[in-house]
Design a protein around this motif. Structure first.
Motif, PDB file in Angstrom:
ATOM      1  N   LEU A  91     -12.865   0.665  -9.268  1.00 19.86           N
ATOM      2  CA  LEU A  91     -12.557   1.727  -9.137  1.00 19.86           C
ATOM      3  C   LEU A  91     -12.446   1.893  -7.350  1.00 19.86           C
ATOM      4  O   LEU A  91     -11.693   2.282  -6.838  1.00 19.86           O
ATOM      5  N   GLY A  92     -13.362   0.800  -6.733  1.00 18.67           N
ATOM      6  CA  GLY A  92     -13.313   0.791  -5.005  1.00 18.67           C
ATOM      7  C   GLY A  92     -11.020   0.309  -4.712  1.00 18.67           C
ATOM      8  O   GLY A  92     -11.462   0.932  -3.949  1.00 18.67           O
ATOM      9  N   LEU A  93     -10.868  -0.739  -5.737  1.00 20.29           N
ATOM     10  CA  LEU A  93      -9.695  -0.772  -5.141  1.00 20.29           C
ATOM     11  C   LEU A  93      -8.737   0.206  -5.578  1.00 20.29           C
ATOM     12  O   LEU A  93      -7.264   0.327  -4.946  1.00 20.29           O
ATOM     13  N   PHE A  94      -8.398   1.081  -6.749  1.00 23.14           N
ATOM     14  CA  PHE A  94      -7.704   2.113  -6.586  1.00 23.14           C
ATOM     15  C   PHE A  94      -7.829   3.867  -6.050  1.00 23.14           C
ATOM     16  O   PHE A  94      -6.803   4.108  -5.351  1.00 23.14           O
ATOM     17  N   TYR A  95      -9.142   3.204  -4.816  1.00 24.63           N
ATOM     18  CA  TYR A  95      -9.276   4.680  -4.722  1.00 24.63           C
ATOM     19  C   TYR A  95      -8.942   4.147  -2.780  1.00 24.63           C
ATOM     20  O   TYR A  95      -8.173   5.097  -2.696  1.00 24.63           O
ATOM     21  N   ALA A  96      -9.092   2.545  -2.670  1.00 22.56           N
ATOM     22  CA  ALA A  96      -9.156   1.792  -1.096  1.00 22.56           C
ATOM     23  C   ALA A  96      -7.047   2.464  -1.260  1.00 22.56           C
ATOM     24  O   ALA A  96      -7.027   3.051  -0.573  1.00 22.56           O
ATOM     25  N   LYS A  97      -6.583   2.310  -2.398  1.00 19.01           N
ATOM     26  CA  LYS A  97      -5.162   2.435  -2.508  1.00 19.01           C
ATOM     27  C   LYS A  97      -4.781   3.637  -2.175  1.00 19.01           C
ATOM     28  O   LYS A  97      -3.299   4.057  -2.016  1.00 19.01           O
ATOM     29  N   TRP A  98      -5.413   4.298  -3.213  1.00 17.19           N
ATOM     30  CA  TRP A  98      -5.495   5.924  -2.256  1.00 17.19           C
ATOM     31  C   TRP A  98      -5.328   6.417  -1.052  1.00 17.19           C
ATOM     32  O   TRP A  98      -4.473   6.997  -0.732  1.00 17.19           O
ATOM     33  N   ILE A  99      -6.218   6.029  -0.342  1.00 23.43           N
ATOM     34  CA  ILE A  99      -6.178   6.128   0.735  1.00 23.43           C
ATOM     35  C   ILE A  99      -5.382   5.836   1.389  1.00 23.43           C
ATOM     36  O   ILE A  99      -4.200   6.651   1.990  1.00 23.43           O
ATOM     37  N   VAL A 100      -4.175   4.338   1.350  1.00 23.01           N
ATOM     38  CA  VAL A 100      -3.545   3.804   2.073  1.00 23.01           C
ATOM     39  C   VAL A 100      -2.299   4.623   2.064  1.00 23.01           C
ATOM     40  O   VAL A 100      -1.359   4.927   2.403  1.00 23.01           O
ATOM     41  N   LYS A 101      -1.736   5.086   0.689  1.00 26.27           N
ATOM     42  CA  LYS A 101      -1.255   5.893   0.504  1.00 26.27           C
ATOM     43  C   LYS A 101      -1.405   7.369   1.044  1.00 26.27           C
ATOM     44  O   LYS A 101       0.054   7.596   1.334  1.00 26.27           O
ATOM     45  N   LYS A 102      -2.542   7.973   0.616  1.00 21.29           N
ATOM     46  CA  LYS A 102      -2.340   9.988   1.210  1.00 21.29           C
ATOM     47  C   LYS A 102      -2.418   9.962   2.042  1.00 21.29           C
ATOM     48  O   LYS A 102      -1.679  11.137   2.446  1.00 21.29           O
ATOM     49  N   THR A 142      -0.658  -2.257   4.473  1.00 19.99           N
ATOM     50  CA  THR A 142      -0.321  -1.456   2.800  1.00 19.99           C
ATOM     51  C   THR A 142      -0.816  -2.108   1.788  1.00 19.99           C
ATOM     52  O   THR A 142      -2.086  -2.481   1.790  1.00 19.99           O
ATOM     53  N   ILE A 143      -0.292  -1.311   0.140  1.00 27.91           N
ATOM     54  CA  ILE A 143      -0.921  -1.705  -0.613  1.00 27.91           C
ATOM     55  C   ILE A 143      -0.962  -2.937  -1.114  1.00 27.91           C
ATOM     56  O   ILE A 143      -1.880  -3.424  -2.177  1.00 27.91           O
ATOM     57  N   GLN A 144       0.427  -3.127  -0.937  1.00 25.58           N
ATOM     58  CA  GLN A 144       0.193  -4.770  -1.006  1.00 25.58           C
ATOM     59  C   GLN A 144      -1.250  -5.948  -0.586  1.00 25.58           C
ATOM     60  O   GLN A 144      -1.453  -6.585  -1.107  1.00 25.58           O
ATOM     61  N   ASN A 145      -1.591  -5.121   1.100  1.00 22.98           N
ATOM     62  CA  ASN A 145      -2.409  -6.043   1.708  1.00 22.98           C
ATOM     63  C   ASN A 145      -3.581  -5.204   0.417  1.00 22.98           C
ATOM     64  O   ASN A 145      -5.341  -6.694   0.506  1.00 22.98           O
TER      65      ASN A 145
END
Length: 267
Positions: free
Chosen positions: A36-47, A57-60
């Protein structure tokens, strides 16, 4: 409330078995918190368009996830052995990495994550504090699930209490105790997550290091307060007749307020 707490406490620590292999709620909690932390971190980068503003980046996030998992697991084990039971090193130095024997420390895991962020950021030439802000924003998710698992496992229970929500832990004697694991799940998990998410939405990611500093200082504050309701480790007891080991390890984290100060001043 009392009935709900008793129901949770009566949950079998073993979620299910696959032949001789037991899958425990504690392990599932770790896994759930990390994913869940991984998905939330990706959401932060995108949002918040971090790719353009902070060059992250999301790749990072995908790449550092593996580093962080190793930092959490081995850092938490190393921290437990060094901070809570150093005699294990004398018995066998390999106990430092014997994660299958149990015994994990949040503060050790935090050091592991900090090292992972530092070396990954340096290697990829991105801001250490900017990356740290994203990672710190998602840590409360793991803290929440971890403390719920502690409660199910009947471990790290609180001191004896006469409060109506006191819980009788079968392995802690007949007297009701503070469900300190749930206190931590709320303050270090839910409340801290809400506070950090609010800061994200208010644009504080533009103040590199601000969210990291807030996380460190608020976690330390919540942990120090809740430690007053938590039974100290039996083999350590109170240090200087007042402090628990968790309190002493949390005090240095209050220096996060210094990071907040310099972040605002730099801005």
């Amino acid at each position: 409330l009392r009935k709900m707490l008793d129901t949770i406490l009566n949950i079998d620590p073993v979620a299910f078995s696959l032949g001789p292999i037991e899958i425990r709620w504690y392990g599932l909690a770790y896994l759930t918190g990390m994913l869940l932390g991984l998905f939330y971190a990706k959401w932060i980068v995108k949002k918040f368009n971090i790719s353009n503003t902070q060059n992250i980046t999301i790749q990072n996030i995908d790449e550092i996830f593996f580093w962080i998992v190793l930092g959490i697991i081995f850092g938490a084990r190393f921290g437990y052995v060094v901070f809570y039971d150093p005699s294990l090193i004398l018995v066998n130095p390999l106990n430092v990495v014997a994660i299958w024997k149990g015994g994990m420390s949040f503060h050790g895991g935090a050091l592991g994550v900090i090292l992972a962020i530092f070396f990954y950021a340096r290697l990829n030439k991105i801001s250490i504090f900017s990356l740290g802000d994203i990672i710190c924003s998602v840590v409360p998710i793991g803290l929440f699930f971890g403390r719920i698992a502690n409660f199910i496992n009947s471990e790290l229970w609180g001191t004896i209490t006469s409060k109506p929500w006191g819980v009788v832990f079968s392995n802690a004697g007949p007297l009701p105790r503070h469900p300190s694991q749930l206190y931590e799940a709320f303050f270090e998990g839910i409340l801290l997550l809400v506070i950090l998410n609010t800061l994200l939405r208010k644009g504080f990611l533009n103040n590199s290091g601000f969210i990291s500093g807030v996380f460190l200082s608020l976690y330390a504050l919540f942990r120090i307060i809740i430690e007053r309701f938590r039974e100290p480790d039996a083999h350590i007891g109170y240090i200087f007749e007042y402090f628990t080991m968790g309190t002493l390890l949390s005090i240095p984290m209050l220096s996060g307020i210094i990071i907040v100060y310099f972040s605002l001043r730099r801005k």
